[in-house]
Design an enzyme around this catalytic site. Sequence first.
Site, PDB file in Angstrom:
ATOM      1  N   GLY A 239       0.765  -1.244   0.000  1.00  0.00           N
ATOM      2  CA  GLY A 239       0.000   0.000   0.000  1.00  0.00           C
ATOM      3  C   GLY A 239       0.790   1.284   0.000  1.00  0.00           C
ATOM      4  N   GLU A 273       4.251  -6.354   2.018  1.00  0.00           N
ATOM      5  CA  GLU A 273       3.792  -6.839   0.710  1.00  0.00           C
ATOM      6  C   GLU A 273       3.759  -5.703  -0.308  1.00  0.00           C
ATOM      7  OE1 GLU A 273      -0.119  -8.396   1.500  1.00  0.00           O
ATOM      8  OE2 GLU A 273       0.603  -9.999   2.794  1.00  0.00           O
ATOM      9  N   PRO A 274       4.867  -5.049  -0.573  1.00  0.00           N
ATOM     10  CA  PRO A 274       4.831  -3.923  -1.504  1.00  0.00           C
ATOM     11  C   PRO A 274       4.710  -4.388  -2.955  1.00  0.00           C
ATOM     12  CG  PRO A 274       7.094  -4.355  -0.845  1.00  0.00           C
ATOM     13  CD  PRO A 274       6.233  -5.317  -0.070  1.00  0.00           C
ATOM     14  N   GLY A 275       3.882  -3.713  -3.708  1.00  0.00           N
ATOM     15  CA  GLY A 275       3.785  -3.994  -5.145  1.00  0.00           C
ATOM     16  C   GLY A 275       4.160  -2.735  -5.901  1.00  0.00           C
ATOM     17  N   ARG A 276       3.263  -1.742  -5.801  1.00  0.00           N
ATOM     18  CA  ARG A 276       3.437  -0.486  -6.528  1.00  0.00           C
ATOM     19  C   ARG A 276       4.750   0.212  -6.188  1.00  0.00           C
ATOM     20  NH1 ARG A 276      -1.184   2.440  -8.011  1.00  0.00           N
ATOM     21  NH2 ARG A 276      -2.278   1.409  -6.305  1.00  0.00           N
ATOM     22  N   TYR A 316      -9.662   4.308 -12.912  1.00  0.00           N
ATOM     23  CA  TYR A 316      -9.577   5.067 -11.653  1.00  0.00           C
ATOM     24  C   TYR A 316      -9.394   6.560 -11.877  1.00  0.00           C
ATOM     25  CZ  TYR A 316      -7.752   0.405 -10.338  1.00  0.00           C
ATOM     26  OH  TYR A 316      -7.532  -0.930 -10.174  1.00  0.00           O
ATOM     27  N   CYS A 342     -13.006   1.898 -29.242  1.00  0.00           N
ATOM     28  CA  CYS A 342     -14.294   2.565 -29.465  1.00  0.00           C
ATOM     29  C   CYS A 342     -15.032   2.789 -28.151  1.00  0.00           C
ATOM     30  CB  CYS A 342     -15.129   1.734 -30.428  1.00  0.00           C
ATOM     31  SG  CYS A 342     -14.228   1.499 -31.956  1.00  0.00           S
TER      32      CYS A 342
HETATM   33  N1  LLP Z   1      -1.244  -7.074  -0.398  1.00  0.00           N
HETATM   34  C1  LLP Z   1      -2.554  -7.214  -0.638  1.00  0.00           C
HETATM   35  C2  LLP Z   1      -3.332  -8.151   0.170  1.00  0.00           C
HETATM   36  C3  LLP Z   1      -3.177  -6.466  -1.663  1.00  0.00           C
HETATM   37  O1  LLP Z   1      -4.471  -6.590  -1.884  1.00  0.00           O
HETATM   38  C4  LLP Z   1      -2.385  -5.566  -2.438  1.00  0.00           C
HETATM   39  C5  LLP Z   1      -2.974  -4.801  -3.520  1.00  0.00           C
HETATM   40  C6  LLP Z   1      -1.015  -5.471  -2.153  1.00  0.00           C
HETATM   41  C7  LLP Z   1      -0.472  -6.229  -1.122  1.00  0.00           C
HETATM   42  C8  LLP Z   1      -0.093  -4.569  -2.911  1.00  0.00           C
HETATM   43  O2  LLP Z   1      -0.446  -3.238  -2.752  1.00  0.00           O
HETATM   44  P1  LLP Z   1       0.508  -2.078  -3.307  1.00  0.00           P
HETATM   45  O3  LLP Z   1       1.778  -2.098  -2.499  1.00  0.00           O
HETATM   46  O4  LLP Z   1       0.756  -2.333  -4.745  1.00  0.00           O
HETATM   47  O5  LLP Z   1      -0.291  -0.840  -3.086  1.00  0.00           O
HETATM   48  N2  LLP Z   1      -5.044  -1.910  -9.598  1.00  0.00           N
HETATM   49  C9  LLP Z   1      -4.939  -0.849  -8.623  1.00  0.00           C
HETATM   50  C10 LLP Z   1      -4.270  -1.318  -7.343  1.00  0.00           C
HETATM   51  C11 LLP Z   1      -4.967  -2.479  -6.695  1.00  0.00           C
HETATM   52  C12 LLP Z   1      -4.260  -2.983  -5.464  1.00  0.00           C
HETATM   53  C13 LLP Z   1      -4.869  -4.239  -4.960  1.00  0.00           C
HETATM   54  N3  LLP Z   1      -4.215  -4.827  -3.851  1.00  0.00           N
HETATM   55  C14 LLP Z   1      -4.191   0.309  -9.259  1.00  0.00           C
HETATM   56  O6  LLP Z   1      -3.819   0.210 -10.425  1.00  0.00           O
HETATM   57  O7  LLP Z   1      -4.019   1.358  -8.650  1.00  0.00           O
END
Ligand code: LLP
Length: 414
Positions: A239, A273-276, A316, A342
Site C-alpha cells: 500500500g 507486501e509492496p507492489g506499486r 480510476y 471505441c
Molecule cells: N497485499 C494485498 C493483500 C493487496 O491486496 C495488495 C494490492 C497489495 C499487497 C499490494 O499493494 P501495493 O503495495 O501495490 O499498493 N489496480 C490498482 C491497485 C490495486 C491494489 C490491490 N491490492 C491500481 O492500479 O491502482
Amino acid sequence: MDFFQYRQNQLFAEECQVEALAQKYGTPFYLYSRATIERHWHAFNNAVEGHPHLICYAVKANSNLAVLNVMAKLGSGFDIVSGGELARVIAAGGDPSKVVFSGVGKTRDEMKQALEAGIYCFNLESGAELERLNEVALSMGKVAPVSIRVNPDVDAGTHPYISTGLSENKFGITMEQALEVFQRAQQLDGVAIKGVDCHIGSQLTEIPPFLDALDRLLTLIDELEGLGIRIHHLDVGGGLGVNYGDENPPHPDQYARALLDKLGDRKLTLIFEPGRAIMANAGILVTQVEFLKQNGDKHFAVVDAAMNDLLRPSLYSAWQNIIPLRPRKGEPTHYDVVGPICETGDFIGKDRALCIEAGDKLAVRSAGAYGFAMASNYNSRPKVAEVMVDGEKDHLVRARETIEQLWQGEQVLP
Ligand code: LLP
C-alpha cells in the site's frame, strides 16, 4: 528514484536510448528497468535491516517472469493471490517457502497446490476459509501455517476502488470477530497459527493510517497472547504510495521507522507486501502518436496504446505523466491523449501540454505496476511486448502477441 532520465535531449532507460528500443521492438511496449526494481526492493529491505522481516513482493502488480526472477535473485519473498501467481513465482525461480497467499476466495485446488509447494503462510480472510483450509490440510496429512487478515476499519484516504481497510470492504474479518476466529483456529489440527495480517489500501501517501491500523493490530496481538495464542509475525500488507505527479509519499525508511518505533521491543517478524512501491516507477509504456486531430476547440493525440494496454486512467481516473522520447522546442498544445478503442473512456491522459507531431513517440511514466498486469485483449488487440533493460543491454521478456494467439483455444461449432 528511477533510471529513466533525459540525456542529450532524449529519454534513456539506464544506458539504453528508448527511441532505439522503440525502433527495434515496435510500439506500443512496456519497458522495465532492472536497476530500478533492485533499487526499490533494497530500499524496503534496508529500511527494516536489523529487525526480523520478509519482503513479499505483491505479484499482482507485475507478474512477468523476468520481473519475478530479478526479485527471486535478491532473495525476495512473494505475496500471491491465485494458483496462477504461485505457478509463476515457482517458474521464475522464487522460493515457495517465502510465499504468503492472500485473497478472499482461495479454492480447494489452490489450497492444495500451495500446501504441496510448502508456502510460508496462508493469509485467511474468513472463518469459512479457515474451515476449508483445515479440511484440505487434514486430507493431505499436513498442517497449514496461517495468519488471519483483520480489517482494522481505518480510512486509508485513497481511491474507493483501492481502499480495503474499511469495514464496508469485503476484505478480512472485523476486529470483533477476530478473537473468535483465532480461538477456533487454535482448536483445529490442520492449521497452525503464525501471524496477524492486514492491508488497508493502495497508493497511501501518508503514514498515519498505517499507524492507526498497527495500533489496533497490536492491541489484538496482546489480547491473543492473554489467551495463550502466540503470534510470530505481523504482516502489514502493501500500500505504500508512489510519486505519479506531485504526490509526496514517505520513503520506505520513514515508513519502516514509524512502524518499528511503535513495535518497541516486540520480537514480531515483520512482513511487507509492496507492489506499486517497487514496480510503478520501474516501468514505462512507450507509444507512438498516430494522428493529431481537432474537434472544435478540442485537440486530440491519437496514440497506438489504449485502455486495454493501460487501464488505470480509464478505471480510476489515474493521472500518469506523459512525456516525449525526444522533446521538441515550441509552444505546447493541450491534448487529450487517447487510444483507438471505441469507447469515450479510452484515454491515457487528459489535457496534457505537449509539443508533438504525428509519428512522435511518447512514454507513459509510472506504468510498471498494474499496467501490463491489468491488460486485456479488448477490441481484439494483441497484448503488447515487454522489454527489460539491464545497463546497456535490452531483453525481450515477453513477445508481442500475434494475431493468431487472439483466438487460441477458441472453436467454431461443427
Ligand atoms: N497485499 C494485498 C493483500 C493487496 O491486496 C495488495 C494490492 C497489495 C499487497 C499490494 O499493494 P501495493 O503495495 O501495490 O499498493 N489496480 C490498482 C491497485 C490495486 C491494489 C490491490 N491490492 C491500481 O492500479 O491502482
